[in-house]
Each structure stands twice: as structure tokens, then as C-alpha cells.
Enzyme design. Structure first.
Site, PDB file in Angstrom:
ATOM      1  N   GLY A   1       0.723  -1.121  -0.009  1.00  0.00           N
ATOM      2  CA  GLY A   1      -0.099   0.097  -0.052  1.00  0.00           C
ATOM      3  C   GLY A   1       0.744   1.340  -0.069  1.00  0.00           C
ATOM      4  O   GLY A   1       0.168   2.344   0.274  1.00  0.00           O
TER       5      GLY A   1
ATOM      6  N   TRP B   1       2.320   3.167  -2.594  1.00  0.00           N
ATOM      7  CA  TRP B   1       1.933   3.787  -3.400  1.00  0.00           C
ATOM      8  C   TRP B   1       0.535   4.518  -3.220  1.00  0.00           C
ATOM      9  O   TRP B   1       0.183   5.609  -3.513  1.00  0.00           O
ATOM     10  CB  TRP B   1       2.081   3.128  -4.865  1.00  0.00           C
TER      11      TRP B   1
ATOM     12  N   ASP C   1      -5.098  -5.682  -5.597  1.00  0.00           N
ATOM     13  CA  ASP C   1      -3.792  -6.741  -5.473  1.00  0.00           C
ATOM     14  C   ASP C   1      -4.429  -8.274  -5.248  1.00  0.00           C
ATOM     15  O   ASP C   1      -5.427  -8.347  -4.774  1.00  0.00           O
ATOM     16  CB  ASP C   1      -3.142  -6.568  -4.354  1.00  0.00           C
TER      17      ASP C   1
ATOM     18  N   ASP D   1      -6.970 -10.788  -9.094  1.00  0.00           N
ATOM     19  CA  ASP D   1      -5.735 -10.790 -10.098  1.00  0.00           C
ATOM     20  C   ASP D   1      -5.801 -10.051 -11.370  1.00  0.00           C
ATOM     21  O   ASP D   1      -6.730 -10.105 -12.075  1.00  0.00           O
ATOM     22  CB  ASP D   1      -5.712 -12.236 -10.512  1.00  0.00           C
TER      23      ASP D   1
ATOM     24  N   ASP E   1       3.201  -0.685  -9.559  1.00  0.00           N
ATOM     25  CA  ASP E   1       4.443  -1.268  -8.812  1.00  0.00           C
ATOM     26  C   ASP E   1       4.534  -2.578  -8.629  1.00  0.00           C
ATOM     27  O   ASP E   1       5.395  -3.154  -7.935  1.00  0.00           O
ATOM     28  CB  ASP E   1       4.853  -0.432  -7.675  1.00  0.00           C
TER      29      ASP E   1
ATOM     30  N   LYS F   1       6.150  -0.460 -13.517  1.00  0.00           N
ATOM     31  CA  LYS F   1       7.516  -1.023 -13.082  1.00  0.00           C
ATOM     32  C   LYS F   1       7.756  -2.360 -14.130  1.00  0.00           C
ATOM     33  O   LYS F   1       6.812  -2.857 -14.348  1.00  0.00           O
ATOM     34  CB  LYS F   1       7.674  -1.403 -12.042  1.00  0.00           C
TER      35      LYS F   1
END
Length: 191
Positions: free
Chosen positions: A49, A51, A66, A82, A105, A145
């Protein structure tokens, strides 16, 4: 294992952030002006958490997604799902059909085999962009990312036409030995 000598690890603990990753987003936001007060932000691969916490503190409303559970945060709505599955996109759209910022991220489970880890990171980044293409408002911003490797230029070329500003960036808060970089895409355009 956490690096107990890590400056950003200790800074995060001291300043109340959930993870050292908070500083990566703070630094990127300072440089690229990604998140504005009042924005609706979608955080993919959000746990723990860091970000989401930063985006909320910047005045955004956040939807965090998540596969793993996440402790609640103020101004953050959490979806457990997912990001590679269509039903997760449906849940995201139930909250809002469009977002000002989509960020990810997310990191794959690290195998220790460089090529495998790189390709898995590209797969996660593509899954994030697939969602972004569906929900990101025209003119919106995207951050994701990826691990550096042989597929990174191909991935960049896939994203390039969708953004007026695009580049890879490595924030100061990234570990020096890390192969992670962030694709920054601003001013999204649907094509």
C-alpha cells in the site's frame, strides 16, 4: 530479507509509510507531476500500500488492486483480485469506468533466474497496460515498473504511440543494484 542498512527502509518506518516504495512515487510525482489533488487513481499490484498511501496523501481518491490482502487506508478502496483476469477489470469498472492515473509497482515472484524474472515483469506490465487502455481517461497518466532486459525496448514501442510524453525513469529511491525501471506515460490517447 529487508536490508536493515537501507536508508529508504528506515525513512519509511520513521515517517509512517508502508514501504520504501512510497519514496519512488513521491520522487516521480515531483519530477513528472503524475497525480493531482482530486484525481481518481488506480493502483495495480498495490500491496502493501505504499503507492496508494502516497496518492491518497496527495489528495487523490484511490482504488487499489492486489491478489493479496491489504490493510485498509483512508481514501482507498481495495479490490482483491488478479490483474491478469477479466473479472478483476469488471470489479474496477464497477467502481468507476475511467481513471485519471493508472499506476503499477507490481513485481513477479522472483525466481532468481534473470530471464524468467524479466519476462514475468513484462507480462505483469502488459497486464497493467491492458487495464489502463480500458479505463484511463484521455490525457491521463500511466506509470508501470518493469525489469530491464531484452524485451524492454519492444514493450516501450508497444506503449509509445499511446502517450504524448513517454520515457523510462529510475527514481533515486530505487536500490542501486536493482534492475527495475519505470515507464512514465503522460497524456494518454486512445488509438
Amino acid at each position: 530479507m529487508k536490508d536493515r542498512q537501507d536508508y529508504y527502509y528506515w525513512k519509511a518506518k520513521k515517517e509512517g509509510y508502508r514501504s520504501r516504495a512510497a519514496y519512488k512515487l513521491l520522487q516521480m510525482n515531483r519530477t513528472f507531476k503524475l497525480i493531482r489533488e482530486g484525481d481518481l487513481v488506480l493502483d495495480l499490484g498495490a500491496t502493501p500500500g505504499g503507492w496508494s498511501q502516497v496518492a491518497a496523501l496527495l489528495g487523490a481518491r484511490v482504488v487499489a488492486v492486489d491478489i493479496n490482502p491489504m490493510k485498509p487506508l483512508e481514501n482507498v478502496t481495495f479490490i482483491r483480485g488478479d490483474i491478469t483476469l477479466p473479472e478483476t477489470l469488471e470489479k474496477i469498472r464497477e467502481i468507476s469506468p475511467d481513471y485519471d492515473v493508472v499506476m503499477s509497482d507490481a513485481s513477479p515472484k522472483i525466481s532468481g533466474k534473470w530471464t524468467i524474472d524479466h519476462l514475468r515483469s513484462i507480462d505483469l506490465a502488459r497486464a497493467s497496460f491492458s487495464i489502463a487502455k480500458e479505463v484511463l481517461k484521455p490525457g491521463g497518466n500511466f506509470v508501470v515498473k518493469v525489469f530491464q532486459g531484452e524485451e524492454i525496448q519492444k514493450f516501450f514501442n508497444e506503449l509509445k504511440p499511446h502517450f504524448r510524453f513517454k520515457k523510462f525513469h529510475s527514481p533515486q529511491a530505487s536500490r542501486k543494484r536493482s534492475a527495475e525501471v519505470y515507464f512514465i506515460g503522460k497524456r494518454f490517447r486512445k488509438i
